[in-house]
Design a protein around this motif. Structure first.
Motif, PDB file in Angstrom:
ATOM      1  N   GLY A 109       0.809  -1.210   0.000  1.00 35.58           N
ATOM      2  CA  GLY A 109       0.000   0.000   0.000  1.00 35.58           C
ATOM      3  C   GLY A 109       0.843   1.260   0.000  1.00 35.58           C
ATOM      4  N   ALA A 110       1.906   1.257   0.804  1.00 34.12           N
ATOM      5  CA  ALA A 110       2.793   2.423   0.856  1.00 34.12           C
ATOM      6  C   ALA A 110       3.466   2.647  -0.489  1.00 34.12           C
ATOM      7  CB  ALA A 110       3.843   2.223   1.948  1.00 34.12           C
ATOM      8  N   THR A 111       3.859   1.558  -1.135  1.00 35.62           N
ATOM      9  CA  THR A 111       4.541   1.666  -2.424  1.00 35.62           C
ATOM     10  C   THR A 111       3.613   2.169  -3.523  1.00 35.62           C
ATOM     11  OG1 THR A 111       6.049  -0.145  -1.830  1.00 35.62           O
ATOM     12  CG2 THR A 111       5.823   0.368  -4.170  1.00 35.62           C
ATOM     13  N   LEU A 112       2.379   1.667  -3.552  1.00 38.66           N
ATOM     14  CA  LEU A 112       1.456   2.010  -4.630  1.00 38.66           C
ATOM     15  C   LEU A 112       0.718   3.321  -4.387  1.00 38.66           C
ATOM     16  CD1 LEU A 112      -0.076  -1.500  -5.386  1.00 38.66           C
ATOM     17  CD2 LEU A 112       1.742  -0.317  -6.621  1.00 38.66           C
ATOM     18  N   LEU A 113       0.480   3.668  -3.127  1.00 37.88           N
ATOM     19  CA  LEU A 113      -0.311   4.862  -2.828  1.00 37.88           C
ATOM     20  C   LEU A 113       0.550   6.068  -2.454  1.00 37.88           C
ATOM     21  CD1 LEU A 113      -3.169   3.157  -0.766  1.00 37.88           C
ATOM     22  CD2 LEU A 113      -3.283   3.952  -3.134  1.00 37.88           C
ATOM     23  N   VAL A 114       1.480   5.866  -1.539  1.00 37.90           N
ATOM     24  CA  VAL A 114       2.340   6.974  -1.104  1.00 37.90           C
ATOM     25  C   VAL A 114       3.527   7.131  -2.057  1.00 37.90           C
ATOM     26  CG1 VAL A 114       3.567   7.989   0.872  1.00 37.90           C
ATOM     27  CG2 VAL A 114       1.635   6.445   1.262  1.00 37.90           C
ATOM     28  N   LYS A 115       3.973   6.042  -2.644  1.00 39.76           N
ATOM     29  CA  LYS A 115       5.024   5.979  -3.660  1.00 39.76           C
ATOM     30  C   LYS A 115       6.443   5.989  -3.058  1.00 39.76           C
ATOM     31  CE  LYS A 115       1.836   6.487  -6.890  1.00 39.76           C
ATOM     32  NZ  LYS A 115       1.408   5.381  -7.759  1.00 39.76           N
ATOM     33  N   ARG A 116       7.333   5.317  -3.789  1.00 34.05           N
ATOM     34  CA  ARG A 116       8.755   5.332  -3.436  1.00 34.05           C
ATOM     35  C   ARG A 116       9.407   6.625  -3.915  1.00 34.05           C
ATOM     36  NH1 ARG A 116       8.503  -0.079  -5.505  1.00 34.05           N
ATOM     37  NH2 ARG A 116       9.329   0.675  -7.472  1.00 34.05           N
ATOM     38  N   VAL A 117      10.523   6.947  -3.286  1.00 32.97           N
ATOM     39  CA  VAL A 117      11.336   8.072  -3.738  1.00 32.97           C
ATOM     40  C   VAL A 117      11.838   7.764  -5.146  1.00 32.97           C
ATOM     41  CG1 VAL A 117      13.496   9.323  -3.339  1.00 32.97           C
ATOM     42  CG2 VAL A 117      12.011   8.737  -1.410  1.00 32.97           C
ATOM     43  N   LYS A 118      11.868   8.768  -6.011  1.00 37.68           N
ATOM     44  CA  LYS A 118      12.283   8.580  -7.397  1.00 37.68           C
ATOM     45  C   LYS A 118      13.680   7.968  -7.472  1.00 37.68           C
ATOM     46  CE  LYS A 118      12.948  11.060 -11.767  1.00 37.68           C
ATOM     47  NZ  LYS A 118      12.922  12.382 -12.431  1.00 37.68           N
ATOM     48  N   GLY A 119      13.791   6.899  -8.255  1.00 41.47           N
ATOM     49  CA  GLY A 119      15.076   6.243  -8.450  1.00 41.47           C
ATOM     50  C   GLY A 119      15.302   5.032  -7.565  1.00 41.47           C
ATOM     51  N   LEU A 120      14.452   4.847  -6.553  1.00 44.42           N
ATOM     52  CA  LEU A 120      14.623   3.722  -5.634  1.00 44.42           C
ATOM     53  C   LEU A 120      13.897   2.499  -6.162  1.00 44.42           C
ATOM     54  CD1 LEU A 120      15.884   3.119  -2.795  1.00 44.42           C
ATOM     55  CD2 LEU A 120      13.572   3.371  -1.893  1.00 44.42           C
ATOM     56  N   ARG A 121      14.594   1.369  -6.194  1.00 50.32           N
ATOM     57  CA  ARG A 121      14.003   0.138  -6.721  1.00 50.32           C
ATOM     58  C   ARG A 121      13.066  -0.535  -5.724  1.00 50.32           C
ATOM     59  NH1 ARG A 121      16.872  -2.176 -10.858  1.00 50.32           N
ATOM     60  NH2 ARG A 121      15.044  -3.553 -10.986  1.00 50.32           N
ATOM     61  N   ARG A 122      13.436  -0.544  -4.445  1.00 48.00           N
ATOM     62  CA  ARG A 122      12.632  -1.175  -3.406  1.00 48.00           C
ATOM     63  C   ARG A 122      12.742  -0.403  -2.092  1.00 48.00           C
ATOM     64  NH1 ARG A 122      11.347  -3.723  -7.243  1.00 48.00           N
ATOM     65  NH2 ARG A 122      10.977  -5.969  -7.461  1.00 48.00           N
ATOM     66  N   ALA A 123      11.619  -0.230  -1.421  1.00 50.10           N
ATOM     67  CA  ALA A 123      11.658   0.301  -0.054  1.00 50.10           C
ATOM     68  C   ALA A 123      12.141  -0.819   0.867  1.00 50.10           C
ATOM     69  CB  ALA A 123      10.273   0.772   0.370  1.00 50.10           C
ATOM     70  N   ALA A 124      12.723  -0.447   1.993  1.00 46.28           N
ATOM     71  CA  ALA A 124      13.288  -1.440   2.910  1.00 46.28           C
ATOM     72  C   ALA A 124      12.947  -1.086   4.345  1.00 46.28           C
ATOM     73  CB  ALA A 124      14.807  -1.511   2.738  1.00 46.28           C
ATOM     74  N   MET A 125      12.960  -2.093   5.201  1.00 48.26           N
ATOM     75  CA  MET A 125      12.745  -1.876   6.629  1.00 48.26           C
ATOM     76  C   MET A 125      14.103  -1.696   7.301  1.00 48.26           C
ATOM     77  SD  MET A 125       9.742  -4.695   7.283  1.00 48.26           S
ATOM     78  CE  MET A 125       9.291  -4.087   8.914  1.00 48.26           C
ATOM     79  N   GLY A 126      14.217  -0.668   8.141  1.00 46.84           N
ATOM     80  CA  GLY A 126      15.514  -0.362   8.734  1.00 46.84           C
ATOM     81  C   GLY A 126      15.461  -0.094  10.225  1.00 46.84           C
ATOM     82  N   PRO A 127      15.282  -1.124  11.063  1.00 52.63           N
ATOM     83  CA  PRO A 127      15.283  -0.911  12.515  1.00 52.63           C
ATOM     84  C   PRO A 127      16.671  -0.553  13.026  1.00 52.63           C
ATOM     85  CG  PRO A 127      15.303  -3.246  12.044  1.00 52.63           C
ATOM     86  CD  PRO A 127      15.142  -2.557  10.722  1.00 52.63           C
ATOM     87  N   ALA A 128      16.715   0.224  14.099  1.00 54.80           N
ATOM     88  CA  ALA A 128      17.987   0.606  14.729  1.00 54.80           C
ATOM     89  C   ALA A 128      18.151  -0.182  16.023  1.00 54.80           C
ATOM     90  CB  ALA A 128      18.017   2.104  14.997  1.00 54.80           C
ATOM     91  N   MET A 129      19.197  -1.001  16.104  1.00 49.64           N
ATOM     92  CA  MET A 129      19.440  -1.836  17.271  1.00 49.64           C
ATOM     93  C   MET A 129      20.555  -1.236  18.129  1.00 49.64           C
ATOM     94  SD  MET A 129      17.240  -4.153  16.695  1.00 49.64           S
ATOM     95  CE  MET A 129      17.657  -5.320  17.991  1.00 49.64           C
ATOM     96  N   PRO A 130      20.421  -1.284  19.463  1.00 52.07           N
ATOM     97  CA  PRO A 130      21.490  -0.783  20.329  1.00 52.07           C
ATOM     98  C   PRO A 130      22.745  -1.628  20.188  1.00 52.07           C
ATOM     99  CG  PRO A 130      19.855  -1.973  21.612  1.00 52.07           C
ATOM    100  CD  PRO A 130      19.288  -1.837  20.226  1.00 52.07           C
ATOM    101  N   ASN A 131      23.915  -1.012  20.317  1.00 51.32           N
ATOM    102  CA  ASN A 131      25.157  -1.777  20.201  1.00 51.32           C
ATOM    103  C   ASN A 131      26.088  -1.523  21.389  1.00 51.32           C
ATOM    104  OD1 ASN A 131      26.739   0.633  19.625  1.00 51.32           O
ATOM    105  ND2 ASN A 131      25.977   0.532  17.520  1.00 51.32           N
ATOM    106  N   LYS A 132      27.127  -2.317  21.486  1.00 52.62           N
ATOM    107  CA  LYS A 132      28.061  -2.275  22.604  1.00 52.62           C
ATOM    108  C   LYS A 132      28.781  -0.934  22.706  1.00 52.62           C
ATOM    109  CE  LYS A 132      32.154  -4.671  24.426  1.00 52.62           C
ATOM    110  NZ  LYS A 132      33.186  -5.690  24.126  1.00 52.62           N
TER     111      LYS A 132
END
Length: 346
Positions: A111-134
């Motif tokens: 739905g996000a891809t078809l309705l809100v649309k990807r940024v121009k030039g991007l092939r696929r949207a991705a999920m990017g969680p931020a994990m705490p590190n040492k």
């Protein structure tokens, strides 16, 4: 700023998203539109002793709900009046600055891809969680489940998207990007990793990203890199393994160490605040959700089992993502990447 929240998505809807929105209004002064079955939303408020719609909350009625078993590709056509689709259309029509849902990941991404649309030039949207590190910072994992099958070009763009996200959301000036692999040598991995390595290395030599090479799964939480690039299948396995290990270690400390005897229980009282702080760092409810990187406006995927605390923090996260407003900058960076690629072929 207005956040659009799917009130019908998730295992504990509408109770959890509605009360999470109420908490966000109280704590952050947020402006939120709850999308869903209006009578059910008002019923939740009444059940919790709230007679009138709190200031800062609005309701946009949507009678249908996306089911977890619905075909993601068919949702926007077969579930046009669902809370998810209505909310995404509102975002696309500039009726809000970000959208949050704990519903089906596949349906939300489609739905996000078809309705809100990807940024121009991007092939696929991705999920990017931020994990705490040492090292005391955070490591962004791109992708962690949106794209199970990837091409080398996808991974190259994930490196760029993740790098920009680290700059905008974590304040890291020159994020270190690593490629998840089974060894650090450039000869390791499947053809996907080997070819992606070459593309990432070339982009690094052109000054587009700061690629430091291959990393192994154990390096992610050690803070060796700021961005981990991987296909969605590997990234999801990595993320769930980290979550499972955190829960296991927490349970192990509680039952095998602190509840061993009266002396260990007394010792726990002295270090309880530190233990609670560590567990809080790994608690998905404190993070809120995961942003789909590369969509023109922020779309946040909350965990399916999110409670009101998770939704409250997802609202905070959505507001921060909207303030960062990285879409235009990402389009410029993707254009540079494309131009550099064409130049290298000449």
């Amino acid at each position: 700023m207005k956040i659009i929240l799917d009130a019908m998505g998730g295992d504990h809807a509408p109770q959890a998203p509605v009360m999470g929105a109420v908490e966000a209004v109280k704590k952050y002064g947020s402006q939120i539109t709850l999308v869903g079955r209006g009578e059910e939303i008002l019923g939740v408020l009444r059940e919790n002793g709230i007679a009138d719609l709190p200031k800062g909350l609005e309701i946009a009625n949507a009678d249908d709900v996306v089911d977890m078993h619905d075909d993601p590709a068919a949702v926007i056509h077969k579930r046009k009046n669902s809370s998810m689709v209505v909310g995404l259309k509102m975002l696309a029509d500039d009726q809000g600055d970000a959208f949050i849902s704990a519903g089906s990941t596949g349906a939300l991404l489609t739905g996000a891809t078809l309705l809100v649309k990807r940024v121009k030039g991007l092939r696929r949207a991705a999920m990017g969680p931020a994990m705490p590190n040492k090292a005391g910072g955070k490591t962004i994992i791109v992708d962690c489940g949106a794209n199970a099958e990837c091409t080398p070009e996808f991974l190259l763009q994930f490196g760029l998207v993740g790098s920009l996200h680290a700059k905008k959301s974590l304040g890291i000036e020159n994020p270190r990007v690593g490629l998840l692999n089974i060894g650090t040598e450039d000869s390791k991995g499947t053809p996907l990793q080997k070819e992606a390595y070459g593309l990432l290395q070339a982009a690094s030599e052109q000054g587009i990203i700061n690629f430091i090479g291959n990393i192994e799964g154990r390096d992610v939480l050690l803070g060796e890199v700021d961005v981990v690039v991987c296909d969605g299948f590997s990234g999801n396995v990595l993320l769930k393994s980290i979550e499972g290990t955190a829960y296991f270690m927490g349970s192990l400390m509680k039952h095998k160490i602190f509840k061993r005897n009266i002396f260990s229980m007394i010792g726990y009282l002295f270090c309880k605040s530190g233990v609670d702080e560590v567990m809080k760092m790994m608690d998905y409810r404190e993070i809120g959700g995961t942003q789909f990187l590369g969509i023109k406006k922020p779309v946040i995927k909350a965990h399916g089992s999110s409670d009101s605390l998770a939704f409250r923090n997802a609202v905070r996260q959505a507001e921060e993502a909207a303030e960062a407003n990285a879409a235009e900058e990402l389009a410029d960076e993707l254009a540079k990447l494309s131009q550099a690629k064409e130049t290298s072929h000449d």
